[in-house]
Design an enzyme around this catalytic site. Structure first.
Site, PDB file in Angstrom:
ATOM      1  N   GLU A 165      37.905 -17.102  -0.971  1.00 39.99           N
ATOM      2  CA  GLU A 165      37.436 -16.859   0.383  1.00 39.99           C
ATOM      3  C   GLU A 165      38.343 -15.871   1.079  1.00 39.99           C
ATOM      4  O   GLU A 165      39.482 -15.647   0.691  1.00 39.99           O
ATOM      5  CB  GLU A 165      37.359 -18.150   1.185  1.00 39.99           C
ATOM      6  N   ASP A 214      39.893   0.401   3.760  1.00 42.25           N
ATOM      7  CA  ASP A 214      40.462  -0.947   3.607  1.00 42.25           C
ATOM      8  C   ASP A 214      40.931  -1.159   2.176  1.00 42.25           C
ATOM      9  O   ASP A 214      40.675  -2.205   1.565  1.00 42.25           O
ATOM     10  CB  ASP A 214      39.439  -2.005   4.008  1.00 42.25           C
ATOM     11  N   LEU A 238      34.720 -19.178  -5.910  1.00 41.97           N
ATOM     12  CA  LEU A 238      35.752 -18.337  -6.502  1.00 41.97           C
ATOM     13  C   LEU A 238      36.906 -18.081  -5.543  1.00 41.97           C
ATOM     14  O   LEU A 238      38.043 -17.916  -5.954  1.00 41.97           O
ATOM     15  CB  LEU A 238      35.152 -16.993  -6.932  1.00 41.97           C
ATOM     16  N   VAL A 289      33.197 -16.516  -1.559  1.00 40.40           N
ATOM     17  CA  VAL A 289      32.659 -15.871  -2.753  1.00 40.40           C
ATOM     18  C   VAL A 289      32.391 -16.947  -3.794  1.00 40.40           C
ATOM     19  O   VAL A 289      33.243 -17.800  -4.059  1.00 40.40           O
ATOM     20  CB  VAL A 289      33.636 -14.817  -3.319  1.00 40.40           C
TER      21      VAL A 289
END
Length: 792
Positions: free
Chosen positions: A482, A599, A480, A488
């Site tokens: 990175e 984050d 999917l 991922v």
């Protein structure tokens, strides 16, 4: 009944006849104004070759190609290997102006030839010949003399046909050479090339421009390192003059099909698949059979790789992975050969790209049954003499193996659940906190997520086998995305449930402490605007988090793309802003734990099928006591551009640090521009400074993403910008709480205070210098430059 059967037979014969007539009548020429679409073909006069569009493997990429009519898998030429047509249809057209083009639907034209003449006749046409050459030619006015304007033989790909040239055209300085495909199904240029060396009178295969193999000098009609059997099959012609220098081969047996293919592994093969040049053992050290030496090596010249099924005594899992999809098996072999501790290698992805390496794994146990997937194992010279003896020992052992297997199957059946847990426990033995966490009642060990509709936050420990099955062995098609943390992948369980697997990289800053932190946090959190963590998997050095699958990926996937951002109209963006605010409010005030995310950014906001936002990635989050207002750290983590001044400068963080990040994110959502990669010629080089300048000039409309011009609500948008500027104030105490933010966004009648000038964000260069100085004195910052990112 018999009558019906006769009718069916007759219809079947008629269908076959129609197909044959259609094929027999297939044209071999395009004339001026003609087109060729994806469902039509050109077939050469004797039906030796076919030209048309084809798909690259299972992808939607479309290429124009030529192939043997009786074997469509043997594609001998690709017209647009560097410019595939993606996700649309295409036509080949010979325009009335004489231009020869591939026209993608809705895309830019791909030119094969541009006609230079200002005056031309209707005598321009393109023909597919029985030699496999596709020729664009023009007849002179008398209709007899043909002039070749363009031909596919002048632009070879990975295949050499009889009559094609290898060499150099001195008129235009262009070479005639072959270049391999990237892999078996992707025709973009790969690692290897085949060239003719006129001075040395030899063929050369190069790997990434470096000599890999040579044929030896052509003498007496044969090459030194090409088998003698080919001398009776081919004859070679060398041409050398001021215009060109080239080699041409012809098939002596004119009745057979002939072609030389340069494989993506660097092998030169004939039409029937037999080797013309065997380059299997060319590793940069060996000089046998035409192999070239180009690198020093710690190996013996007699060492070799052998494909064997089995496992190493110190474990079956690879020591390192190479995720580069442009690296083929030959790259893996060369890397392993020159890595002195490397014992074995194989490919990483199903399309045989990427690499897995086994380093310092000790003794290799061979499995002659072939059940275990094969590796390419290094066989040192000292071991080769004992190969027969070793196979003999294995043969004796085979008689005992079935009994041992039965015994262990019984044990596995009695302790399956315990074994799964013990495996994870053994893999996590270096972290006592991880063991304590897994021994708690928080987790359930499973081989697959059951569709039991349980509510709450019961996390599972997934087996490695289960994750491998769900992701098809982490295939490239399931990837999917990175980030700094790793890759991922999408996974699908046997019942059809979709999941997302965050596979942490060993090189990322996110270590076991962050991994454990995310597990603890999300196991205690439950909110519609937080991503749901389903469980985790630990297997040796592998650490994986398993989440619910978000079909619309992350917010940055849409927000910062000029095309995809159009899918985010203003109502959708405002809904996303409200959802993120609600998620943060829950973390700061209403969850069982008081959590500071640290984050918050667009890439950490995931979107479900209805574009609802979900905050993700809690690896950097911190838990606060309910009466705790702020904390201090020497380990600054997060993404520069979203970091509050007190956190970036002094390491102090609180719920107001997340408020600052939310303010930056809000301005990004309104403007469609990245905060930490912003440039404007008139104003300052960051989004916050630009927004402040527009606020002062009462020109806030200029901040708006132009794609919102048809859907935005002016007062609502201006209120969002106003709230965003309040959130990014330099003083943490003056920033609103998330409760205040939600109230200000929801209540149009609420009077908002005036924002203060955000000195910190505007004075970006000075702040960077100060942070870098602090970093050298005090801070432990993960690997990346503070000017872009400070963590992961």
């Amino acid at each position: 009944m018999a009558t019906n059967e006769n009718h069916l037979k007759l219809m079947f014969l008629l269908m076959l006849s129609c197909l044959w007539i259609s094929f027999a009548a297939a044209r071999d020429t395009l004339e001026l104004g003609d087109t060729l679409n994806s469902s039509s073909y050109l077939v050469s006069r004797k039906r030796a070759f076919t030209l048309g569009f084809f798909h690259s493997g299972s992808t939607s990429n479309i290429y124009l190609g030529i192939w043997f009519t009786n074997d469509p898998k043997k594609i001998v030429w690709v017209g647009n290997r560097n410019a595939p047509v993606v996700n649309t249809a295409a036509v080949l057209t010979l325009e009335t102006k004489g231009n020869f083009k591939i026209l993608p639907q809705g895309g830019d034209a791909i030119s094969l030839y541009s006609h230079q003449a200002t005056n031309y006749t209707d005598t321009l046409f393109a023909t597919l010949l029985d030699s496999g050459n596709f020729v664009l030619q023009e007849l002179d006015s008398n209709g007899t003399t043909q002039k070749v304007l363009w031909q596919s033989f002048d632009e070879p790909t990975d295949t050499l046909l009889p009559g094609m040239k290898l060499g150099v055209n001195h008129k235009n300085g262009r070479p005639w050479s072959l270049t391999s495909w990237l892999n078996e199904v992707v025709p973009v240029p790969g690692q290897f090339s085949l060239e003719w060396d006129p001075k040395g009178r030899q063929l050369i295969i190069r790997r990434q421009g470096v000599e890999f193999w040579t044929s030896g000098v052509l003498k007496g009609g044969k090459f030194e390192f090409i088998s003698d059997e080919y001398k009776s099959m081919y004859n070679f012609t060398i041409v050398s003059n001021e215009d060109e220098e080239h080699l041409v081969y012809n098939d002596i047996n004119q009745g057979g099909q002939s072609a030389w293919f340069l494989s993506f592994e660097g092998k030169l093969l004939s039409f029937d698949g037999s080797y013309i040049a065997e380059t299997e053992n060319c590793n940069g050290h060996s000089t046998d059979g035409g192999c070239m030496r180009w690198l020093p090596s710690c190996r013996s010249r007699d060492d070799m790789f052998d494909k064997r099924s089995g496992y190493f005594i110190q474990g079956p899992e690879p020591s390192s992975l190479d995720y580069n999809t442009k690296h083929t098996m030959n790259d893996c072999r060369v890397t392993c050969w020159n890595l002195c501790g490397c014992d074995a290698y194989t490919f990483l992805y199903d399309n045989q790209t990427g690499c897995k390496f086994w380093e310092k794994k000790g003794e290799f146990f061979q499995d002659l049954s072939g059940i275990i997937p094969a590796l390419y194992v290094l066989i040192p010279k000292s071991s080769q003499n004992g190969t027969k003896k070793w196979i003999w020992v294995i043969g004796i052992a085979i008689g005992v193996i079935p009994l041992v297997v039965i015994f262990f199957c019984i044990l596995c059946h009695l302790s399956r659940r315990r074994n799964v847990f013990l495996q994870v426990e053994m893999d996590a033995k270096s972290d006592d906190g991880m063991l304590e966490l897994m021994n708690s009642d928080t987790f359930t060990t499973v081989n697959e997520l059951q569709n039991d509709r349980k509510q709450g936050n019961d996390l599972r420990i997934f087996s490695y086998k289960c994750i491998m099955s769900a992701t098809n062995n982490f295939s490239l098609e399931n990837k999917l995305g990175e980030g700094g943390f790793g890759l991922v992948y999408k996974g699908v369980f046997s019942q059809g449930q979709e999941i997302a697997i965050k596979r942490l990289s060993r090189n990322s800053g996110q270590g076991m402490s962050e991994f454990k932190n995310e597990l603890i946090l999300i196991s205690e959190l439950q909110h519609m605007n937080l991503v749901q963590l389903l469980g985790f998997c630990i297997h040796r050095e592998e650490r994986m988090l398993i989440y619910e699958y978000m079909p619309n990926k992350s917010l940055d996937y849409f927000l910062f793309d000029s095309t995809k951002s159009k899918m985010l109209d203003w109502p959708t963006r405002f809904s996303i802003i409200e959802g993120i605010a609600q998620g943060l409010l829950y973390l700061h005030k209403y969850s069982r734990l008081r959590v500071i995310h640290r984050d918050l950014k667009a890439s950490n906001i995931l979107l479900d099928e209805n574009m609802n936002p979900k905050i993700s990635d809690f690896g950097m989050a911190r838990i606060f006591q309910q009466n705790e207002l702020e904390a201090n750290t020497r380990r600054i983590m997060g993404t520069y551009g979203y970091m509050s001044p007190e956190y970036a400068m002094e390491g102090v963080f609180s719920i107001k640090s997340d408020v600052y990040s939310f303010g930056v994110l809000l301005l990004e959502i309104v403007s469609g521009r990245k905060s930490n990669n912003f440039y404007h010629t008139k104003h300052l080089d960051n989004l916050v400074g630009y927004a402040w300048e527009l606020w002062k000039e009462d020109a806030m409309l200029d901040l708006m993403d132009p794609t919102l011009s048809d859907s935005f609500i002016k007062d609502q948008m201006f209120r969002c910008i106003h709230v965003g500027l309040l959130c990014i104030g330099d003083s943490a105490i003056d920033r609103p709480t998330m409760s205040d933010v939600i109230a200000m966004l929801a209540n149009d009648s609420l009077t908002l205070p005036s924002p203060e000038k955000p000195i910190f964000s505007i004075a970006r260069k000075a702040i960077e210098a100060h942070i870098c100085e602090k970093e050298s004195e005090n801070y432990s910052i993960y690997g990346l430059s503070i000017s872009n990112m400070v963590a992961r």
